[in-house]
Design an enzyme around this catalytic site. Structure first.
Site, mmCIF file in Angstrom:
data_model
loop_
_atom_site.group_PDB
_atom_site.id
_atom_site.type_symbol
_atom_site.label_atom_id
_atom_site.label_comp_id
_atom_site.label_asym_id
_atom_site.label_seq_id
_atom_site.Cartn_x
_atom_site.Cartn_y
_atom_site.Cartn_z
ATOM 1 N N GLY A 18 92.709 52.953 10.538
ATOM 2 C CA GLY A 18 93.400 54.115 10.577
ATOM 3 C C GLY A 18 93.437 55.145 9.983
ATOM 4 O O GLY A 18 92.507 54.435 8.861
ATOM 5 N N GLY A 20 95.493 55.409 7.634
ATOM 6 C CA GLY A 20 95.957 54.534 6.535
ATOM 7 C C GLY A 20 95.147 53.688 5.913
ATOM 8 O O GLY A 20 94.705 53.814 4.552
ATOM 9 N N GLU A 174 100.867 69.341 23.900
ATOM 10 C CA GLU A 174 99.195 69.106 24.261
ATOM 11 C C GLU A 174 98.571 68.897 25.383
ATOM 12 O O GLU A 174 97.584 69.784 25.373
ATOM 13 C CB GLU A 174 98.985 68.711 22.732
ATOM 14 C CG GLU A 174 99.520 69.465 21.407
ATOM 15 C CD GLU A 174 98.627 68.525 20.049
ATOM 16 O OE1 GLU A 174 98.742 69.920 19.228
ATOM 17 O OE2 GLU A 174 98.795 67.498 20.475
ATOM 18 N N ASP A 303 102.454 54.166 10.627
ATOM 19 C CA ASP A 303 103.251 53.482 11.694
ATOM 20 C C ASP A 303 104.269 52.655 11.570
ATOM 21 O O ASP A 303 105.153 52.991 13.447
ATOM 22 C CB ASP A 303 102.312 54.760 13.166
ATOM 23 C CG ASP A 303 102.378 55.918 12.928
ATOM 24 O OD1 ASP A 303 102.594 56.661 12.132
ATOM 25 O OD2 ASP A 303 101.445 56.106 14.021
HETATM 26 C C1 LIG Z 1 97.818 61.818 21.011
HETATM 27 C C2 LIG Z 1 98.420 61.383 20.160
HETATM 28 C C3 LIG Z 1 98.403 62.650 18.658
HETATM 29 C C4 LIG Z 1 99.282 62.499 17.355
HETATM 30 N N1 LIG Z 1 99.203 64.145 17.278
HETATM 31 C C5 LIG Z 1 98.957 63.802 15.452
HETATM 32 C C6 LIG Z 1 98.582 65.055 14.905
HETATM 33 O O1 LIG Z 1 98.865 66.404 15.976
HETATM 34 N N2 LIG Z 1 99.127 65.357 13.832
HETATM 35 C C7 LIG Z 1 99.711 64.318 12.763
HETATM 36 O O2 LIG Z 1 100.181 64.156 11.717
HETATM 37 N N3 LIG Z 1 98.961 62.602 13.449
HETATM 38 C C8 LIG Z 1 99.210 62.787 14.896
HETATM 39 N N4 LIG Z 1 99.598 61.869 15.379
HETATM 40 C C9 LIG Z 1 100.078 60.638 14.573
HETATM 41 C C10 LIG Z 1 99.051 59.908 14.048
HETATM 42 O O3 LIG Z 1 97.929 59.766 14.391
HETATM 43 C C11 LIG Z 1 99.276 58.893 12.993
HETATM 44 O O4 LIG Z 1 100.541 58.941 12.797
HETATM 45 C C12 LIG Z 1 98.288 57.706 12.732
HETATM 46 O O5 LIG Z 1 97.244 57.155 12.815
HETATM 47 C C13 LIG Z 1 99.535 56.774 12.175
HETATM 48 O O6 LIG Z 1 97.984 55.797 11.190
HETATM 49 P P1 LIG Z 1 97.851 54.659 10.825
HETATM 50 O O7 LIG Z 1 96.968 54.069 9.767
HETATM 51 O O8 LIG Z 1 99.471 54.182 10.921
HETATM 52 O O9 LIG Z 1 97.772 53.774 12.485
HETATM 53 P P2 LIG Z 1 96.395 54.381 13.579
HETATM 54 O O10 LIG Z 1 95.314 55.367 12.156
HETATM 55 O O11 LIG Z 1 96.625 54.133 14.420
HETATM 56 O O12 LIG Z 1 95.647 53.028 13.139
HETATM 57 C C14 LIG Z 1 95.994 51.765 13.417
HETATM 58 C C15 LIG Z 1 94.508 50.823 12.952
HETATM 59 O O13 LIG Z 1 94.675 49.365 13.327
HETATM 60 C C16 LIG Z 1 93.618 49.422 14.329
HETATM 61 N N5 LIG Z 1 94.732 47.757 14.251
HETATM 62 C C17 LIG Z 1 95.915 47.695 15.673
HETATM 63 N N6 LIG Z 1 96.463 46.651 16.118
HETATM 64 C C18 LIG Z 1 95.652 46.267 15.754
HETATM 65 C C19 LIG Z 1 94.554 44.170 15.714
HETATM 66 N N7 LIG Z 1 95.783 43.339 15.935
HETATM 67 N N8 LIG Z 1 94.130 43.966 15.334
HETATM 68 C C20 LIG Z 1 93.250 44.319 14.385
HETATM 69 N N9 LIG Z 1 92.916 46.035 14.220
HETATM 70 C C21 LIG Z 1 93.877 46.522 14.894
HETATM 71 C C22 LIG Z 1 93.996 50.521 15.671
HETATM 72 O O14 LIG Z 1 92.490 49.400 16.558
HETATM 73 C C23 LIG Z 1 93.955 51.546 14.259
HETATM 74 O O15 LIG Z 1 92.354 51.875 13.924
HETATM 75 C C24 LIG Z 1 99.296 61.092 16.591
HETATM 76 C C25 LIG Z 1 99.171 60.430 17.235
HETATM 77 C C26 LIG Z 1 98.650 60.119 18.931
HETATM 78 C C27 LIG Z 1 98.488 59.001 19.860
#
Ligand SMILES: Cc1cc2nc3c(=O)[nH]c(=O)nc-3n(C[C@H](O)[C@H](O)[C@H](O)COP(=O)(O)OP(=O)(O)OC[C@H]3O[C@@H](n4cnc5c(N)ncnc54)[C@H](O)[C@@H]3O)c2cc1C
Length: 442
Positions: A18, A20, A174, A303
């Site tokens: 994702g 991060g 939204e 997250d």
């Molecule tokens: C509908 C929606 C709207 C949003 N709007 C905004 C916005 O306008 N602005 C903003 O800044 N933020 C927004 N966010 C929040 C933002 O998307 C998250 O804070 C961000 O994606 C977090 O990044 P991350 O790298 O922690 O996790 P993510 O980007 O969620 O990535 C997690 C990754 O881990 C993978 N994964 C999960 N579990 C497993 C597992 N067990 N095995 C293998 N892979 C796994 C997933 O497939 C995914 O690819 C929004 C979120 C949503 C749901």
């Protein structure tokens, strides 16, 4: 060209591609490290625009990029498609789909999932976190209008044309605004028996105002903008009951076939995998360098992590923070590989934005507060800027321009139900979200 993992290089495994995880992987390009990225999907998803897929403004492929393609020029990275189910901390192995992936350093960036606060509403209320969920919600919304068009019973027709969105954060705002625009603008001349403008869209928020992380002035402007789009906003009372034909908000009952959950998330089970301390939302409590206490070689970011900012409050769960943390851990690992020390992570607040329909948004960046069209322009530039890949950026920008000029929504495909199922459509509308089918659309 692919480089096989070397004996001498430290093995870094990144779970989750994702915001991060992908940022960390890109930042580690050319570092003397062997990187393995593991994700359950083969694509990186731009979640901020999921609501536009759910409301027929964009196609799934517009907001997702294949991970392999994003990392194709990063020679020291290999990608594994697998779902992680545990971490063997003692043996330094990631457990994924029956295989074990060894690591010297581990970055967990698995993000968040829905939380329905101890209720069994997950069966009834689809949330918006994945492509499958977005296309499922799109199907539900589009089917509701199709069924209403041929529904002889006035009560059922009303139920079909009532839409309830639960949760008044950015995603709920939204979604509600975008459904209202579908009904009041995009669909107006497409139906014969129903007037799509008679659809009722209700946004329910338990807090006394919408968008509680924004300045109260912007919350109020958002509420007014939604009102202008025809969204009814209910504040100060949460949903108290929910079933297949509607919701109760205290003493008020709203009959509806389409109820969408945008009210809460919890972290993915990283804390469980690690046996680590966590907060109520399941976020792993991390050290100032984002490592897990007692495990300096394991990091949790985005997250899935709980990190306190300078004000003692948790840093927000948003894409900007996840990217900052991915970049930080990558730099730290490079510094470590050179036996250098590295200062603790420092969060830089970037502000917050939320769109309200096709030409309005609210923006809060430090003391700058914008709403309406100026807000929407900043919002759109920010979204395009943060998207991965030139193709996606161009297509999304062109779609928005088309939408803006014509008021149309081009992605109105109902997928997952075909000919013989048509007679069963009312049942399809009631199908629990756990029975998602794979959508064959792009
Ligand atoms: C509908 C929606 C709207 C949003 N709007 C905004 C916005 O306008 N602005 C903003 O800044 N933020 C927004 N966010 C929040 C933002 O998307 C998250 O804070 C961000 O994606 C977090 O990044 P991350 O790298 O922690 O996790 P993510 O980007 O969620 O990535 C997690 C990754 O881990 C993978 N994964 C999960 N579990 C497993 C597992 N067990 N095995 C293998 N892979 C796994 C997933 O497939 C995914 O690819 C929004 C979120 C949503 C749901």
């Amino acid at each position: 060209m692919f480089q096989a993992p070397t004996e001498s290089h430290s093995r870094v495994v990144i779970v989750g591609a994702g915001f991060g995880g992908l940022t960390a992987a890109r930042r580690l390009a050319k570092a003397p490290l062997d990187i393995t990225v593991v994700d359950q999907h083969n694509y990186h998803l731009f979640q901020p625009l999921l609501y536009q897929v759910a409301t027929a403004g964009l196609s799934p492929a517009d907001i997702a990029s294949p991970i392999r393609s994003v990392l194709r020029n990063v020679d020291n990275v290999r990608v594994i498609l697998a779902k992680v189910s545990g971490i063997d901390v003692a043996r330094r192995e990631v457990v994924a789909d029956g295989r074990r992936i060894p690591f010297d350093e581990l970055i967990i960036a698995t993000g968040a999932e829905h939380a329905h606060f101890g209720t069994d509403w997950a069966q009834l209320l689809p949330g918006l976190k994945t492509i499958d969920e977005a296309t499922y919600i799109r199907r539900r919304i589009l089917l509701a209008f199709e069924l209403a068009e041929s529904e002889p019973d006035a009560d059922e027709r009303r139920r079909l044309l009532n839409f309830v969105v639960v949760g008044g954060g950015p995603s709920g705002v939204e979604m509600a605004g975008s459904i209202a625009e579908l009904a009041n603008r995009a669909f107006t001349s497409d139906f014969r028996a129903i007037d799509p403008r008679s659809a009722r869209i209700v946004l329910v928020e338990a807090a006394p105002r919408l968008l509680t992380t924004f300045d109260p002035l912007l919350s109020e402007r958002a509420r007014r903008s939604l009102g202008q789009l025809g969204v009814e906003v209910r504040l100060g009372t949460g949903v108290t009951e929910c079933d297949r034909s509607g919701v109760s908000i205290g003493s008020e009952r709203i009959e509806s076939r389409t109820i969408i959950w945008a009210a809460g998330v919890k972290a993915t089970p990283a804390a469980e995998w690690l046996g680590a301390e966590h907060d109520r939302a399941g976020r792993v409590k991390v050290e100032p360098d984002l490592s897990v206490p007692g495990h300096p070689n394991i990091f949790v970011i985005g997250d899935a992590a709980l990190m306190l900012g300078a004000n003692g409050k948790p840093v927000p769960g948003d894409a900007g923070v996840a990217k900052q943390q991915g970049k930080y851990v990558a730099k730290l690992l490079v510094a470590r590989s050179k036996s250098k020390t590295f200062p603790p992570f420092r969060y830089r607040g970037l502000g917050a934005i939320a769109a309200i329909g096709r030409k309005s948004a609210i923006v809060q960046i430090r003391s700058l507060k914008l709403s309406g069209l100026p807000g929407w322009l900043v919002w759109s530039i920010a979204q395009i800027y943060y998207m991965s890949g030139f193709r996606n950026r161009t297509i999304v920008a062109m779609n928005w321009l088309w939408d803006y000029l014509t008021l149309r929504r081009g992605m109105r495909l109902i997928t997952g139900v075909t000919g013989s199922h048509i007679a069963e459509l009312p049942r399809c509308l009631q199908r629990p979200v756990t029975r998602l089918t794979d959508d064959q659309d792009s």
